[in-house]
Design a protein around this motif. Sequence first.
Motif, PDB file in Angstrom:
ATOM      1  N   MET A  90     -30.682  -6.774  12.976  1.00 39.43           N
ATOM      2  CA  MET A  90     -29.360  -7.017  13.433  1.00 39.43           C
ATOM      3  C   MET A  90     -28.894  -8.279  12.877  1.00 39.43           C
ATOM      4  SD  MET A  90     -28.539  -4.572  16.580  1.00 39.43           S
ATOM      5  CE  MET A  90     -27.323  -5.582  17.084  1.00 39.43           C
ATOM      6  N   HIS A  91     -29.439  -9.109  12.309  1.00 38.06           N
ATOM      7  CA  HIS A  91     -29.298 -10.503  12.017  1.00 38.06           C
ATOM      8  C   HIS A  91     -29.682 -10.610  10.329  1.00 38.06           C
ATOM      9  CE1 HIS A  91     -29.072 -11.381  16.166  1.00 38.06           C
ATOM     10  NE2 HIS A  91     -28.396 -12.510  15.937  1.00 38.06           N
ATOM     11  N   LYS A  92     -29.958  -9.534   9.889  1.00 37.19           N
ATOM     12  CA  LYS A  92     -30.223  -9.595   8.312  1.00 37.19           C
ATOM     13  C   LYS A  92     -28.791  -9.759   7.633  1.00 37.19           C
ATOM     14  CE  LYS A  92     -32.632  -7.153   4.715  1.00 37.19           C
ATOM     15  NZ  LYS A  92     -33.628  -5.910   4.384  1.00 37.19           N
ATOM     16  N   PRO A  93     -27.819  -9.432   8.040  1.00 36.84           N
ATOM     17  CA  PRO A  93     -26.539  -9.626   7.232  1.00 36.84           C
ATOM     18  C   PRO A  93     -26.113 -11.201   7.035  1.00 36.84           C
ATOM     19  CG  PRO A  93     -26.202  -7.928   8.563  1.00 36.84           C
ATOM     20  CD  PRO A  93     -27.424  -8.130   9.051  1.00 36.84           C
ATOM     21  N   PHE A  94     -26.596 -11.889   8.016  1.00 33.92           N
ATOM     22  CA  PHE A  94     -26.170 -13.131   8.229  1.00 33.92           C
ATOM     23  C   PHE A  94     -26.912 -13.959   7.273  1.00 33.92           C
ATOM     24  CE2 PHE A  94     -24.993 -11.032  11.799  1.00 33.92           C
ATOM     25  CZ  PHE A  94     -23.655 -10.892  12.010  1.00 33.92           C
ATOM     26  N   PRO A  95     -26.186 -15.163   6.616  1.00 36.94           N
ATOM     27  CA  PRO A  95     -26.958 -16.147   5.740  1.00 36.94           C
ATOM     28  C   PRO A  95     -27.630 -17.383   6.777  1.00 36.94           C
ATOM     29  CG  PRO A  95     -24.661 -16.589   5.856  1.00 36.94           C
ATOM     30  CD  PRO A  95     -25.006 -15.434   6.768  1.00 36.94           C
ATOM     31  N   ILE A  96     -28.701 -16.903   7.443  1.00 36.33           N
ATOM     32  CA  ILE A  96     -29.362 -17.748   8.365  1.00 36.33           C
ATOM     33  C   ILE A  96     -30.334 -18.950   7.797  1.00 36.33           C
ATOM     34  CG2 ILE A  96     -30.996 -18.043  10.170  1.00 36.33           C
ATOM     35  CD1 ILE A  96     -29.989 -15.071  11.084  1.00 36.33           C
ATOM     36  N   THR A  97     -29.839 -19.897   7.934  1.00 34.43           N
ATOM     37  CA  THR A  97     -30.707 -21.175   6.830  1.00 34.43           C
ATOM     38  C   THR A  97     -31.672 -21.637   8.342  1.00 34.43           C
ATOM     39  OG1 THR A  97     -28.922 -22.601   7.500  1.00 34.43           O
ATOM     40  CG2 THR A  97     -28.680 -21.344   5.328  1.00 34.43           C
ATOM     41  N   ARG A  98     -32.473 -22.676   7.493  1.00 37.32           N
ATOM     42  CA  ARG A  98     -33.222 -23.269   8.549  1.00 37.32           C
ATOM     43  C   ARG A  98     -32.383 -24.301   9.448  1.00 37.32           C
ATOM     44  NH1 ARG A  98     -37.681 -25.305   4.186  1.00 37.32           N
ATOM     45  NH2 ARG A  98     -35.736 -24.959   2.877  1.00 37.32           N
ATOM     46  N   LYS A  99     -31.216 -24.642   8.922  1.00 37.95           N
ATOM     47  CA  LYS A  99     -30.286 -25.605   9.632  1.00 37.95           C
ATOM     48  C   LYS A  99     -29.724 -24.744  10.852  1.00 37.95           C
ATOM     49  CE  LYS A  99     -26.104 -28.275   9.403  1.00 37.95           C
ATOM     50  NZ  LYS A  99     -24.881 -28.696   8.321  1.00 37.95           N
ATOM     51  N   THR A 100     -29.237 -23.436  10.382  1.00 36.68           N
ATOM     52  CA  THR A 100     -28.683 -22.833  11.502  1.00 36.68           C
ATOM     53  C   THR A 100     -29.655 -22.176  12.536  1.00 36.68           C
ATOM     54  OG1 THR A 100     -28.356 -20.754  10.189  1.00 36.68           O
ATOM     55  CG2 THR A 100     -26.555 -22.230  10.291  1.00 36.68           C
ATOM     56  N   ALA A 101     -30.875 -21.853  12.082  1.00 40.00           N
ATOM     57  CA  ALA A 101     -31.936 -21.338  12.854  1.00 40.00           C
ATOM     58  C   ALA A 101     -32.459 -22.484  13.956  1.00 40.00           C
ATOM     59  CB  ALA A 101     -33.034 -20.830  12.045  1.00 40.00           C
ATOM     60  N   ASN A 102     -32.356 -23.681  13.281  1.00 43.31           N
ATOM     61  CA  ASN A 102     -32.656 -24.652  14.175  1.00 43.31           C
ATOM     62  C   ASN A 102     -31.535 -25.191  15.209  1.00 43.31           C
ATOM     63  OD1 ASN A 102     -35.221 -25.416  13.324  1.00 43.31           O
ATOM     64  ND2 ASN A 102     -34.500 -26.708  11.466  1.00 43.31           N
ATOM     65  N   GLN A 103     -30.384 -25.025  14.996  1.00 41.78           N
ATOM     66  CA  GLN A 103     -29.262 -25.060  15.625  1.00 41.78           C
ATOM     67  C   GLN A 103     -29.205 -23.901  16.771  1.00 41.78           C
ATOM     68  OE1 GLN A 103     -25.660 -25.366  13.524  1.00 41.78           O
ATOM     69  NE2 GLN A 103     -25.843 -27.250  12.555  1.00 41.78           N
ATOM     70  N   TRP A 104     -29.692 -23.022  16.435  1.00 37.92           N
ATOM     71  CA  TRP A 104     -29.743 -21.819  17.520  1.00 37.92           C
ATOM     72  C   TRP A 104     -30.886 -22.167  18.466  1.00 37.92           C
ATOM     73  CZ3 TRP A 104     -32.394 -18.444  20.281  1.00 37.92           C
ATOM     74  CH2 TRP A 104     -32.019 -17.337  20.833  1.00 37.92           C
ATOM     75  N   ALA A 105     -31.984 -22.441  18.138  1.00 34.72           N
ATOM     76  CA  ALA A 105     -33.100 -22.708  18.867  1.00 34.72           C
ATOM     77  C   ALA A 105     -32.777 -24.115  19.930  1.00 34.72           C
ATOM     78  CB  ALA A 105     -34.247 -23.055  18.034  1.00 34.72           C
ATOM     79  N   ASP A 106     -32.112 -24.927  19.197  1.00 31.81           N
ATOM     80  CA  ASP A 106     -32.027 -26.187  20.113  1.00 31.81           C
ATOM     81  C   ASP A 106     -30.774 -25.823  20.996  1.00 31.81           C
ATOM     82  OD1 ASP A 106     -33.544 -27.476  18.394  1.00 31.81           O
ATOM     83  OD2 ASP A 106     -31.869 -28.499  17.128  1.00 31.81           O
ATOM     84  N   ALA A 107     -29.753 -24.999  20.839  1.00 25.62           N
ATOM     85  CA  ALA A 107     -28.939 -24.802  21.553  1.00 25.62           C
ATOM     86  C   ALA A 107     -29.407 -23.966  22.782  1.00 25.62           C
ATOM     87  CB  ALA A 107     -27.662 -23.999  21.057  1.00 25.62           C
TER      88      ALA A 107
END
Length: 140
Positions: A90-107
């Motif tokens: 479901m998330h394959k189309p999104f340009p997920i970076t380490r920065k945004t992945a870390n933001q998601w995990a932190d939030a």
Amino acid sequence: MILATQAAEAPATAPAASPYERIGGIAVLRQIADRFYDLMDQDPAYRALRAMHAPDLAPMRESLPNFLAGWAGGPRQWFEANPGKCMMSMHKPFPITRKTANQWADAMACAIADVAPADTEIATALSDVLAQMARGMARD
């Protein structure tokens, strides 16, 4: 014969509670999702993550707790409505970076901590495994 009698008199052990039950069910998962999206929407620390999402977060606020419910051993409505789908696809189309992945995990970690489910062991486990899943989606 004594063993059979003792076994018959032994109390049956209750089945272990699922992670869904331990976390507090759909009500707590909804609180976590709402807090998560509030943080993402309002806290500048999550600006890059927020920019990846649609302006209206309502559909995701509805979807995430249902996904988490089924994933944690509760009602599987999300999986029935999305056959063959998983979070990675479901998330394959999104340009997920380490920065945004870390933001998601932190939030998400902050949301779980803010909601403070009574079972702290399962809350910590949920936070940890969701962080691993989020960070596993980074493609940089």
